[in-house]
Design a protein around this motif. Structure first.
Motif, PDB file in Angstrom:
ATOM      1  N   ARG A   1       0.822  -1.223   0.000  1.00 12.45           N
ATOM      2  CA  ARG A   1       0.000   0.000   0.000  1.00 12.45           C
ATOM      3  C   ARG A   1       0.848   1.260   0.000  1.00 12.45           C
ATOM      4  O   ARG A   1       0.491   2.266  -0.602  1.00 12.45           O
ATOM      5  CB  ARG A   1      -0.910  -0.021   1.234  1.00 12.45           C
ATOM      6  CG  ARG A   1      -1.804   1.191   1.384  1.00 12.45           C
ATOM      7  CD  ARG A   1      -2.910   1.222   0.348  1.00 12.45           C
ATOM      8  NE  ARG A   1      -3.844   2.280   0.636  1.00 12.45           N
ATOM      9  CZ  ARG A   1      -3.642   3.566   0.333  1.00 12.45           C
ATOM     10  NH1 ARG A   1      -2.514   3.930  -0.253  1.00 12.45           N
ATOM     11  NH2 ARG A   1      -4.557   4.481   0.621  1.00 12.45           N
ATOM     12  N   ASN A   2       1.996   1.203   0.653  1.00 12.24           N
ATOM     13  CA  ASN A   2       2.843   2.398   0.778  1.00 12.24           C
ATOM     14  C   ASN A   2       4.038   2.311  -0.162  1.00 12.24           C
ATOM     15  O   ASN A   2       4.833   1.373  -0.073  1.00 12.24           O
ATOM     16  CB  ASN A   2       3.323   2.533   2.229  1.00 12.24           C
ATOM     17  CG  ASN A   2       2.172   2.691   3.197  1.00 12.24           C
ATOM     18  OD1 ASN A   2       1.455   3.681   3.161  1.00 12.24           O
ATOM     19  ND2 ASN A   2       1.971   1.695   4.052  1.00 12.24           N
ATOM     20  N   GLN A   3       4.142   3.275  -1.063  1.00 17.79           N
ATOM     21  CA  GLN A   3       5.223   3.319  -2.036  1.00 17.79           C
ATOM     22  C   GLN A   3       5.766   4.747  -2.086  1.00 17.79           C
ATOM     23  O   GLN A   3       5.093   5.657  -2.566  1.00 17.79           O
ATOM     24  CB  GLN A   3       4.733   2.878  -3.416  1.00 17.79           C
ATOM     25  CG  GLN A   3       4.134   1.475  -3.424  1.00 17.79           C
ATOM     26  CD  GLN A   3       3.582   1.075  -4.784  1.00 17.79           C
ATOM     27  OE1 GLN A   3       4.053   1.534  -5.830  1.00 17.79           O
ATOM     28  NE2 GLN A   3       2.558   0.220  -4.774  1.00 17.79           N
ATOM     29  N   LEU A   4       6.969   4.946  -1.565  1.00 17.33           N
ATOM     30  CA  LEU A   4       7.575   6.270  -1.471  1.00 17.33           C
ATOM     31  C   LEU A   4       8.792   6.353  -2.390  1.00 17.33           C
ATOM     32  O   LEU A   4       9.791   5.673  -2.166  1.00 17.33           O
ATOM     33  CB  LEU A   4       7.992   6.568  -0.027  1.00 17.33           C
ATOM     34  CG  LEU A   4       6.905   6.411   1.045  1.00 17.33           C
ATOM     35  CD1 LEU A   4       7.467   6.750   2.418  1.00 17.33           C
ATOM     36  CD2 LEU A   4       5.693   7.267   0.739  1.00 17.33           C
ATOM     37  N   TRP A   5       8.693   7.184  -3.418  1.00 12.79           N
ATOM     38  CA  TRP A   5       9.792   7.342  -4.365  1.00 12.79           C
ATOM     39  C   TRP A   5      10.722   8.464  -3.912  1.00 12.79           C
ATOM     40  O   TRP A   5      10.286   9.510  -3.432  1.00 12.79           O
ATOM     41  CB  TRP A   5       9.269   7.641  -5.768  1.00 12.79           C
ATOM     42  CG  TRP A   5       8.759   6.421  -6.473  1.00 12.79           C
ATOM     43  CD1 TRP A   5       7.491   5.923  -6.466  1.00 12.79           C
ATOM     44  CD2 TRP A   5       9.534   5.529  -7.282  1.00 12.79           C
ATOM     45  NE1 TRP A   5       7.414   4.776  -7.203  1.00 12.79           N
ATOM     46  CE2 TRP A   5       8.658   4.504  -7.724  1.00 12.79           C
ATOM     47  CE3 TRP A   5      10.876   5.488  -7.671  1.00 12.79           C
ATOM     48  CZ2 TRP A   5       9.084   3.467  -8.545  1.00 12.79           C
ATOM     49  CZ3 TRP A   5      11.306   4.453  -8.479  1.00 12.79           C
ATOM     50  CH2 TRP A   5      10.417   3.452  -8.917  1.00 12.79           C
ATOM     51  N   GLY A   6      12.009   8.207  -4.074  1.00 15.58           N
ATOM     52  CA  GLY A   6      13.001   9.207  -3.717  1.00 15.58           C
ATOM     53  C   GLY A   6      14.338   8.880  -4.339  1.00 15.58           C
ATOM     54  O   GLY A   6      14.431   8.063  -5.262  1.00 15.58           O
ATOM     55  N   GLU A   7      15.373   9.510  -3.825  1.00 14.97           N
ATOM     56  CA  GLU A   7      16.724   9.322  -4.356  1.00 14.97           C
ATOM     57  C   GLU A   7      17.620   8.775  -3.265  1.00 14.97           C
ATOM     58  O   GLU A   7      17.551   9.229  -2.118  1.00 14.97           O
ATOM     59  CB  GLU A   7      17.267  10.665  -4.859  1.00 14.97           C
ATOM     60  CG  GLU A   7      18.606  10.595  -5.539  1.00 14.97           C
ATOM     61  CD  GLU A   7      19.046  11.952  -6.060  1.00 14.97           C
ATOM     62  OE1 GLU A   7      19.917  12.575  -5.425  1.00 14.97           O
ATOM     63  OE2 GLU A   7      18.510  12.383  -7.101  1.00 14.97           O
ATOM     64  N   VAL A   8      18.422   7.786  -3.593  1.00 17.00           N
ATOM     65  CA  VAL A   8      19.334   7.206  -2.609  1.00 17.00           C
ATOM     66  C   VAL A   8      20.302   8.286  -2.132  1.00 17.00           C
ATOM     67  O   VAL A   8      21.045   8.873  -2.916  1.00 17.00           O
ATOM     68  CB  VAL A   8      20.121   6.020  -3.198  1.00 17.00           C
ATOM     69  CG1 VAL A   8      21.130   5.501  -2.166  1.00 17.00           C
ATOM     70  CG2 VAL A   8      19.172   4.906  -3.616  1.00 17.00           C
ATOM     71  N   ALA A   9      20.253   8.565  -0.825  1.00 15.49           N
ATOM     72  CA  ALA A   9      21.081   9.629  -0.257  1.00 15.49           C
ATOM     73  C   ALA A   9      22.292   9.078   0.473  1.00 15.49           C
ATOM     74  O   ALA A   9      23.340   9.730   0.517  1.00 15.49           O
ATOM     75  CB  ALA A   9      20.252  10.488   0.693  1.00 15.49           C
TER      76      ALA A   9
END
Length: 275
Positions: free
Chosen positions: A211-219
């Motif tokens: 249900r939870n899908q959070l897109w981002g950039e590997v920091a």
């Protein structure tokens, strides 16, 4: 035999600022922010506090996740190749904290002067009680937000929590838990997710049931003998951390700057609320 003089009891200010969902700032975190402001480097700031480099970044991630807007941002480029710095909001928070701390210590000093007729044992018992009532959580991912949706599923509830203008997460909890927490639309809650419950994907076309899908950039990637801890920076300035095996990181090509999706089941989210 000389009379033993009782040393007056003094409470020293170790202030923490509380929000509706718990502790947001402490003296250690404020000192970390102050050192970042002075040095412009998370590594140097961590040594000055002192904290480990990882603990410092963990604290920054938590503060940025809980605050209405980021307190610390990463800066790229320049002669030094980049670093970290406080935002205007972060500087205001530090100044407000230190001003409150002065007043807080003054109030505690006045209180100590009035406790001369109270037994030392009573004061020590009170101090022990406060210590026991302090609580910390081991969950690596800590978010706060307002409840935007409650759906009664009979034996359970689906709870939607808005973290920011672009991010919402869902949690599944029992009906009894929802009633015990007194959940209502608009109430501020704490959402906790263990890093071991978060998985990574890099293919936007991949269909997921989570249900939870959070897109981002590997920091950041903290490598271990078997598992790596991978932190994604979300567009809002918040972050989410997961545990991935080293082999999986290599297979997926996980490295700083890569766009990825952190996904987790709604049943993996733990909610907490304060009266």
């Amino acid at each position: 035999m000389p009379t033993r003089t009782m040393t007056p009891t003094r409470f020293l200010a170790r202030m923490s600022l509380e929000t509706d969902v718990g502790t947001a700032l402490s003296d250690t975190r404020i000192r970390l922010l102050e050192e970042i402001q002075r040095k412009g480097s998370i590594n140097q700031a961590a040594k000055a506090v002192p904290l480990s480099y990882k603990a410092a970044w963990d604290a920054i991630d938590t503060m940025n996740n809980l605050a209405p807007e980021p307190l610390v941002v990463r800066v790229t480029g320049g002669r030094q190749g980049g670093g970290t710095q406080l935002t205007d909001y972060g500087r205001r928070i530090v100044a407000m904290y230190r001003a409150l701390e002065i007043e807080y210590q003054a109030a505690l000093d006045r209180l100590s002067e009035r406790l001369n007729d109270v037994g030392a044992g009573d004061i020590q018992g009170f101090q022990r009680l406060m210590h026991r009532m302090s609580m910390k959580t081991s969950a690596r991912n800590q978010f706060s937000g307002a409840i935007t949706g409650l759906r009664d599923g009979g034996v359970d509830y689906e709870v939607r929590v808005r973290l920011d203008a672009h991010t919402e997460i869902a949690a599944i909890i029992t009906k009894a838990s929802a009633e015990n927490l007194g959940l209502t639309i608009g109430k501020e809650v704490f959402a906790l997710v263990k890093s071991s419950s978060v998985m990574l994907a890099i293919d936007p076309a991949m269909k997921l049931t989570a249900r939870n899908q959070l897109w981002g950039e590997v920091a950041a990637i903290h490598e271990g003998p078997v598992n790596n801890e991978v932190t994604l920076a979300l567009p809002s300035g918040r972050s989410v951390t997961c545990v991935v095996t080293g082999d999986s990181c290599k297979a997926l090509g996980i490295e700083p700057g890569v766009r990825a999706c952190a996904f987790f089941k709604s049943s993996s989210v733990i909610l907490a609320a304060y009266d």
